[in-house]
Design an enzyme around this catalytic site. Sequence first.
Site, short mmCIF file in Angstrom:
data_model
loop_
_atom_site.label_atom_id
_atom_site.label_comp_id
_atom_site.label_asym_id
_atom_site.label_seq_id
_atom_site.Cartn_x
_atom_site.Cartn_y
_atom_site.Cartn_z
N ASP A 122 0.86 -1.18 0.00
CA ASP A 122 0.00 0.00 0.00
C ASP A 122 0.90 1.23 0.00
O ASP A 122 1.99 1.20 0.56
CB ASP A 122 -0.90 0.01 1.24
CG ASP A 122 -2.00 -1.04 1.19
OD1 ASP A 122 -2.39 -1.44 0.08
OD2 ASP A 122 -2.46 -1.46 2.26
N ASP A 138 -6.96 -1.46 -4.52
CA ASP A 138 -7.99 -1.07 -3.55
C ASP A 138 -8.95 -0.04 -4.15
O ASP A 138 -10.15 -0.05 -3.86
CB ASP A 138 -7.35 -0.50 -2.28
CG ASP A 138 -6.51 -1.51 -1.53
OD1 ASP A 138 -6.74 -2.72 -1.69
OD2 ASP A 138 -5.62 -1.08 -0.78
#
Length: 173
Positions: A122, A138
């Site tokens: 991330d 995401d």
Amino acid sequence: MKSRNFKSEIMALIATIILIFLDQFTKQIAVSKLSAGVDYVLIPGVLQFHYLENTGVAFSLLENKMILFYILTPILCILMGYLYHKLPDEKKYFGMRLILIFLIAGAIGNFIDRILYHYVIDFIYFSLINFPVFNVADIYVTCSVFVLFILILFVYSEDELSTILDSLKFWKK
């Protein structure tokens, strides 16, 4: 009701592969530029790139439950692919087909990370609202779910939703 044709399914596969590549490409840039712990601020106090290794799902839920992800992700991707294949080839289901492409690409993008690294990379952080760090896959999943709710609530009739649900029946020819 027309069934899916081979050409449109190939185009969906190509689109999915491109989306997965884009997700993986951005993650590799994040690893090369951010993994040393240096953040890159795009808009001070609002948006920055911040490297994070996430062993859970969205918002770090279900941390370290990799076996669950290894089992569920392929099953869900197969079900979504099956639904895509079974959806009628009508213009009114185009939005649903796009949603499925983005959901599958997002799931596979993060699944690749879990297989290769045992965590998800991330790197996008909205510091203004202290939102959890996330990635391109995401974004695919979150936006797709949001659009899915809009379609369910405001666009598709009960009959059209029934057609979508009927598409999931394995015993139906």
